[in-house]
Design a protein around this motif. Structure first.
Motif, PDB file in Angstrom:
ATOM      1  N   LEU A   1       0.551  -1.114   0.213  1.00 32.73           N
ATOM      2  CA  LEU A   1       0.090  -0.135  -0.046  1.00 32.73           C
ATOM      3  C   LEU A   1       1.227   1.041   0.261  1.00 32.73           C
ATOM      4  CD1 LEU A   1      -2.681   1.092   0.358  1.00 32.73           C
ATOM      5  CD2 LEU A   1      -2.629   1.100   2.534  1.00 32.73           C
ATOM      6  N   ARG A   2       0.987   1.249  -1.479  1.00 32.51           N
ATOM      7  CA  ARG A   2       1.541   3.581  -1.678  1.00 32.51           C
ATOM      8  C   ARG A   2       3.436   2.779  -0.900  1.00 32.51           C
ATOM      9  NH1 ARG A   2      -3.662   4.996  -0.244  1.00 32.51           N
ATOM     10  NH2 ARG A   2      -2.718   5.036   2.493  1.00 32.51           N
ATOM     11  N   GLY A   3       4.323   2.121  -1.377  1.00 32.64           N
ATOM     12  CA  GLY A   3       4.703   1.521  -1.329  1.00 32.64           C
ATOM     13  C   GLY A   3       5.318   0.691   0.416  1.00 32.64           C
ATOM     14  N   ARG A   4       4.160   0.845   1.491  1.00 35.09           N
ATOM     15  CA  ARG A   4       4.184  -0.062   2.458  1.00 35.09           C
ATOM     16  C   ARG A   4       3.436  -1.178   2.668  1.00 35.09           C
ATOM     17  NH1 ARG A   4       2.599   2.947   8.167  1.00 35.09           N
ATOM     18  NH2 ARG A   4       3.488   1.269   9.186  1.00 35.09           N
ATOM     19  N   LEU A   5       4.862  -2.533   3.207  1.00 40.55           N
ATOM     20  CA  LEU A   5       3.607  -3.564   3.369  1.00 40.55           C
ATOM     21  C   LEU A   5       3.268  -3.525   4.294  1.00 40.55           C
ATOM     22  CD1 LEU A   5       6.685  -5.816   2.512  1.00 40.55           C
ATOM     23  CD2 LEU A   5       5.476  -5.092   1.243  1.00 40.55           C
TER      24      LEU A   5
ATOM     25  N   LEU B   1      15.795  -6.072  -3.662  1.00 35.67           N
ATOM     26  CA  LEU B   1      15.852  -5.032  -2.963  1.00 35.67           C
ATOM     27  C   LEU B   1      15.434  -3.167  -3.952  1.00 35.67           C
ATOM     28  CD1 LEU B   1      19.321  -4.772  -1.090  1.00 35.67           C
ATOM     29  CD2 LEU B   1      17.045  -5.278  -0.081  1.00 35.67           C
ATOM     30  N   GLY B   2      15.390  -2.431  -4.198  1.00 41.85           N
ATOM     31  CA  GLY B   2      14.860  -1.389  -5.076  1.00 41.85           C
ATOM     32  C   GLY B   2      15.726   0.103  -3.887  1.00 41.85           C
ATOM     33  N   PHE B   3      15.884   0.374  -5.587  1.00 44.75           N
ATOM     34  CA  PHE B   3      16.311   1.733  -5.291  1.00 44.75           C
ATOM     35  C   PHE B   3      16.351   3.461  -6.131  1.00 44.75           C
ATOM     36  CE2 PHE B   3      19.863  -1.105  -5.352  1.00 44.75           C
ATOM     37  CZ  PHE B   3      20.403  -1.742  -4.130  1.00 44.75           C
ATOM     38  N   ASP B   4      16.991   4.122  -5.855  1.00 43.31           N
ATOM     39  CA  ASP B   4      15.948   5.228  -6.431  1.00 43.31           C
ATOM     40  C   ASP B   4      15.729   4.950  -8.302  1.00 43.31           C
ATOM     41  OD1 ASP B   4      15.131   8.275  -6.557  1.00 43.31           O
ATOM     42  OD2 ASP B   4      16.433   8.580  -7.116  1.00 43.31           O
ATOM     43  N   ALA B   5      16.837   4.770  -9.177  1.00 42.04           N
ATOM     44  CA  ALA B   5      16.513   4.884 -10.203  1.00 42.04           C
ATOM     45  C   ALA B   5      15.915   3.428 -10.558  1.00 42.04           C
ATOM     46  CB  ALA B   5      18.037   5.131 -11.115  1.00 42.04           C
ATOM     47  N   GLU B   6      14.777   3.053  -9.976  1.00 37.61           N
ATOM     48  CA  GLU B   6      14.493   2.042 -10.277  1.00 37.61           C
ATOM     49  C   GLU B   6      15.413   0.667 -10.824  1.00 37.61           C
ATOM     50  OE1 GLU B   6      10.663   1.649 -10.245  1.00 37.61           O
ATOM     51  OE2 GLU B   6      10.611   4.576  -9.807  1.00 37.61           O
TER      52      GLU B   6
ATOM     53  N   ALA C   1      14.508   5.561   5.838  1.00 38.74           N
ATOM     54  CA  ALA C   1      15.292   4.665   5.205  1.00 38.74           C
ATOM     55  C   ALA C   1      14.947   3.622   5.765  1.00 38.74           C
ATOM     56  CB  ALA C   1      17.349   5.191   5.735  1.00 38.74           C
ATOM     57  N   SER C   2      15.237   2.506   4.598  1.00 37.78           N
ATOM     58  CA  SER C   2      14.555   0.816   4.967  1.00 37.78           C
ATOM     59  C   SER C   2      16.362   0.557   4.985  1.00 37.78           C
ATOM     60  CB  SER C   2      14.235   0.551   4.231  1.00 37.78           C
ATOM     61  OG  SER C   2      12.696   1.003   3.764  1.00 37.78           O
ATOM     62  N   VAL C   3      16.626  -0.097   5.968  1.00 38.11           N
ATOM     63  CA  VAL C   3      17.531  -1.010   6.486  1.00 38.11           C
ATOM     64  C   VAL C   3      17.890  -1.988   6.614  1.00 38.11           C
ATOM     65  CG1 VAL C   3      19.642  -0.681   7.962  1.00 38.11           C
ATOM     66  CG2 VAL C   3      18.333   1.526   7.017  1.00 38.11           C
TER      67      VAL C   3
ATOM     68  N   LYS D   1      14.121   1.551  -0.627  1.00 33.31           N
ATOM     69  CA  LYS D   1      12.961  -0.049  -0.176  1.00 33.31           C
ATOM     70  C   LYS D   1      13.005  -1.396  -0.783  1.00 33.31           C
ATOM     71  CE  LYS D   1      11.366   0.683  -4.981  1.00 33.31           C
ATOM     72  NZ  LYS D   1      10.272   1.751  -5.569  1.00 33.31           N
ATOM     73  N   ILE D   2      12.236  -2.268   0.162  1.00 33.01           N
ATOM     74  CA  ILE D   2      12.460  -3.433   0.099  1.00 33.01           C
ATOM     75  C   ILE D   2      10.933  -3.751  -0.541  1.00 33.01           C
ATOM     76  CG2 ILE D   2      12.281  -5.596   1.936  1.00 33.01           C
ATOM     77  CD1 ILE D   2      14.308  -3.957   2.601  1.00 33.01           C
ATOM     78  N   LEU D   3      11.295  -4.606  -1.001  1.00 37.24           N
ATOM     79  CA  LEU D   3      10.738  -4.847  -2.935  1.00 37.24           C
ATOM     80  C   LEU D   3      10.128  -6.548  -2.451  1.00 37.24           C
ATOM     81  CD1 LEU D   3      12.294  -3.675  -5.536  1.00 37.24           C
ATOM     82  CD2 LEU D   3      10.558  -2.479  -4.726  1.00 37.24           C
ATOM     83  N   ASP D   4      10.676  -7.493  -2.616  1.00 42.65           N
ATOM     84  CA  ASP D   4      10.089  -9.501  -2.388  1.00 42.65           C
ATOM     85  C   ASP D   4      11.137 -10.144  -2.076  1.00 42.65           C
ATOM     86  OD1 ASP D   4       8.306 -10.455  -2.382  1.00 42.65           O
ATOM     87  OD2 ASP D   4       7.673 -10.759  -4.735  1.00 42.65           O
TER      88      ASP D   4
END
Length: 794
Positions: A533-537, A657-662, A721-723, A739-742
């Motif tokens: 939901l909007r980037g939050r698990l 893991l996800g980064f700023d540049a997709e 910050a996601s750590v 961000k943490i993706l999956d």
């Protein structure tokens, strides 16, 4: 006569509550003449009414207290701790006798001779001191002093009986006269001395009204007296006493009317007769206004509950040898009287605990660089259909290490579990049954019975309780409770062809996942269902599963009700979402009242019964909220399984893991100890490196994006910050990402030429698989010893 006594009891109890507060105020501000006058007037009224009703014992003790107060009012004596103790004991004795009168219609056999003797002794000592200071060459002033202040004569019982007949007629006119005098003084229309002189003339036999005396003697203007009299009449005529049972009956009838209104509105919406719709809408409006009016009659300021706290804090301060100042904000915040009754005991218990555990002794506070006087603050505010109450202090705070040690000693948790608990999780242990941090048992605390009961009582009325603490700075308890429990707005949903109601207070938003949209789906993160939901698990609960109903074979579209409880969000999957409406809460029967999933029942507009879901109980049953734990995110569920040794297959599982540049990267799940999120203001600098305080350690952070050449820094800006927390030779190191993706199964990988990075095709993208150990070795030197606790650094 029974009605007169009942009225006397009600007014006397109200007066005694004011006395408790005012006497505590006078102890710290003895020059507060307005408060002192109010105290004297209250006790004088009780004494006079006792004489009229023939309550001799009660009149004697009130008379002795009045004698002492008259000396204080005339500045012959100054308020101190001993006098305050004696007057507070007088209040307690009168309250006890009133309770006996209410129960048995008699004053009882309590022996208050010692208290009366103590009051008379204090009055006599003050009188003797006054006589010693009077020059012997001037004997004449004594009679006028006695004439001005007749209560100052500490005579035994016979003279008291002689004084009773004239004072017995005072309550008929004196209270009203005093009120008019107060109005004139407060408005600046008359001087306090002139009003007291006029009152004395009345006592000496002048049968004129107090206002008439003031006008005749030129001490007040006729217009001012007329205005004061009108104001006094309006104050008396604008209120009426109603028995609580009458209000409860009225509320029940309004509740039934609301149910009938809901049924009628449902019929009106389905009917084709337009002439039927207009009166139905009119009835709907009138019912809503009537409901609002009746609910207002049940609302009371929270100050009624707080009225006893100044006395409680004062007594505890003397008992523990501490200096505690009580500050109250928002005393006019109103709640339903049933809510007030429910939180009275929890609030008192928390105040007592704070005075005992939280605020230090003056010597300890001075040694810590604090003011010797501690501050205990209570505040109440309205916010979004609920009331927020905060109980805060500037004491020593709660030590997480002490909590863990005590919990291990008492067998509440094991040493292994304690080692994995964060400070916040350790603090939550305070709500565990049987847990106490007190070194010894006292009559205030130390038995391990209290905070768990406090939280249970708050949650029982649909509220929540949380605690925040800073070691050495203080502790704040935050309570959120609904305004009323009788009639509440709720969202109706269906599950397995049954209707359920969800209190709107817990509702955040509604989400619908369409089958045709592949981007919107419920994902599985290490066995835990979540929705992004909007980037939050967002943890997901299926209501069918907890109701013991078979799942839907082909769900199609999915309806998610996003709920919040205890500051945490989760999603509830339901079959269908209907509408919001006001429902009347009915208690559950004895057979089902202990079910954690339901808090009550209601009758819907179509006549069917619907159960009201308990959001907090539902979250607890799904282990989103667990006692003493903040593991409410899917990431925390992931940590629970990996830290307990369930790592089978983790070598073949990757954390994406996800980064700023997709762009993306992955890390073996076996290298991950925990996933955390740090707000921007929690990031600090040490020796040119970004660090964060984590579990009593200073944890270094490695910004993974710039290291891999993928996007901007995850440690800059205002975003959290996601750590990814990893273990590096016994210390914790954080890898910061956007961000943490999956979590995905490990596909076939190709090792890079340098052997340090692998590549894999994940979701159609070429993805680097990071060797966490190699990254940490490049940036973090191997520690020679375990790190010191944070408290060891200066």
């Amino acid at each position: 006569m029974d009605e007169i006594i009942a009225e006397f009891l009600v007014e006397s109890h109200e007066g005694l509550d004011r006395l408790d507060q005012n006497l505590v105020v006078l102890e710290t501000a003895p020059d507060d003449t307005a408060t002192l006058t109010d105290v004297f007037r209250t006790l004088h009224t009780i004494k006079g009414t006792c004489g009229f009703l023939g309550l001799g014992k009660l009149e004697r003790i009130a008379h002795s207290g009045e004698n002492l107060l008259s000396l204080l009012r005339d500045s012959v004596l100054e308020m101190d701790a001993e006098i305050t103790d004696a007057l507070l004991a007088t209040v307690d004795a009168i309250r006890s006798m009133l309770a006996h009168i209410e129960e048995t219609e008699e004053e009882g056999n309590d022996d208050n001779e010692a208290l009366i003797a103590s009051l008379d002794r204090l009055a006599s000592q003050a009188d003797h001191a006054s006589e010693a200071e009077t020059p012997p060459a001037e004997p004449e002033p004594a009679p006028p002093v006695e004439a001005e202040t007749p209560p100052a004569e500490p005579e035994p019982a016979p003279p008291l009986e002689a004084e009773t007949p004239p004072e017995a007629v005072e309550p008929a006119e004196d209270p009203a006269a005093e009120r008019i005098g107060d109005i004139l003084v407060d408005s600046g229309s008359a001087d306090r001395t002139d009003v007291e002189i006029a009152a004395t003339e009345q006592e000496l036999g002048d049968d004129r009204q107090l206002g008439t005396i003031l006008v005749d003697e030129g001490r007040a203007e006729p217009q001012a007296v007329e205005k004061a009299a009108a104001s006094q009449r309006s104050a008396a005529d604008s209120t009426i006493r109603v028995d609580v049972s009458v209000l409860d009956t009225l509320m029940n009838l309004v509740g039934e009317l609301v149910l009938s209104r809901n049924q009628l509105m449902q019929l009106a919406s389905a009917a084709s007769n337009k002439d039927f719709a207009a009166p139905a809408q009119r009835l709907n409006l009138i019912t809503s206004e009537l409901q609002e009016g009746v609910m207002k009659t049940r609302m009371q300021p929270i100050g009624h509950v707080w009225s006893k706290l100044p006395r409680v804090v004062r007594d505890l301060s003397h008992q523990f040898g501490k200096q505690i100042r009580l500050e109250l904000e928002g005393k006019d915040t109103e709640l339903d009287r049933t809510i007030l009754e429910a939180i009275k005991d929890p609030l008192t218990h928390m105040v007592r605990n704070t005075a005992d555990h939280g605020i230090e002794n003056p010597e300890e506070r001075v040694a810590a660089g604090k003011d010797p006087e501690g501050v205990l603050k209570l505040s109440a505010t309205h916010e979004g259909g609920q009331v927020n109450i905060e109980i805060s202090d500037d004491g020593k705070g709660i030590d997480a290490d002490t909590m863990r040690r005590k919990a291990i000693d008492k067998g509440v948790i094991s040493a292994e579990v304690a080692a994995k608990m964060s400070d916040n999780e350790s603090i939550q242990l305070i709500f565990t049954p049987g847990f106490s941090t007190a070194e010894s048992i006292s009559n205030v605390s130390g038995r391990g019975v209290g905070m768990d009961v406090v939280r249970t009582n708050v949650e029982r009325i649909g509220g929540s309780l949380d605690v925040k603490t800073v070691l050495g700075k203080g502790t704040t308890f935050k309570i959120k409770i609904p305004l009323t429990l009788a009639i509440i707005p709720a969202l109706t949903i269906t599950c397995a062809d049954n209707k359920y109601a969800i209190p709107q207070l817990s509702l955040q938003e509604l989400v619908r996942l369409e089958e045709t949209d592949p981007e919107q789906k419920i994902e599985d993160v290490h066995g835990a269902p979540v929705y992004r939901l909007r980037g939050r698990l967002l943890p997901i609960i299926d209501l069918r599963e907890h109701l013991g109903v078979d799942p839907v074979e082909e769900p199609g579209s999915i309806n998610i009700v996003v709920l919040q409880t205890d500051g945490r969000l989760f999603g509830l999957v339901v079959d269908d979402i209907q509408d919001t409406e006001e429902i009347v809460v009915k208690p559950l029967g004895r057979e089902v009242k202990d079910l954690a999933l339901f808090s009550g029942a209601t009758i819907m507009g179509d006549g069917t019964v619907a159960l009201i879901l308990d959001v907090l109980g539902l979250a607890g049953a799904a282990h989103i909220l667990s006692p003493g734990s903040a593991h409410h995110e899917a990431a925390a569920d992931l940590h629970d399984s990996t830290s307990s040794g369930e790592t089978d297959g983790d070598d073949n599982t990757l954390l994406l893991l996800g980064f700023d540049a997709e762009s993306t990267a992955a890390i073996p799940l076996a290298d991950v100890e925990r996933l955390e999120e740090f707000p921007a203001d929690a990031l600090e600098q040490s020796d040119g490196r970004t660090v964060a305080q984590y579990r009593d350690e200073i944890m270094p952070l490695i910004d993974l994006g710039p290291v891999l050449g993928q996007g901007n820094s995850a440690l800059s800006g205002d975003e959290p910050a996601s750590v990814v927390v990893c273990n590096y030779h016994g210390i914790s190191v954080g890898l910061a990402v956007h961000k943490i993706l999956d979590i995905v199964s490990r596909p076939q990988v190709n090792r890079a030429a340098d052997g340090r990075v692998e590549t894999a095709i994940i979701a159609g993208n070429v993805t680097d698989v990071i060797d966490a150990g190699d990254v940490m070795t490049r940036f973090i030197p191997v520690p020679e010893r375990a790190p010191e606790p944070i408290g060891a650094f200066t």
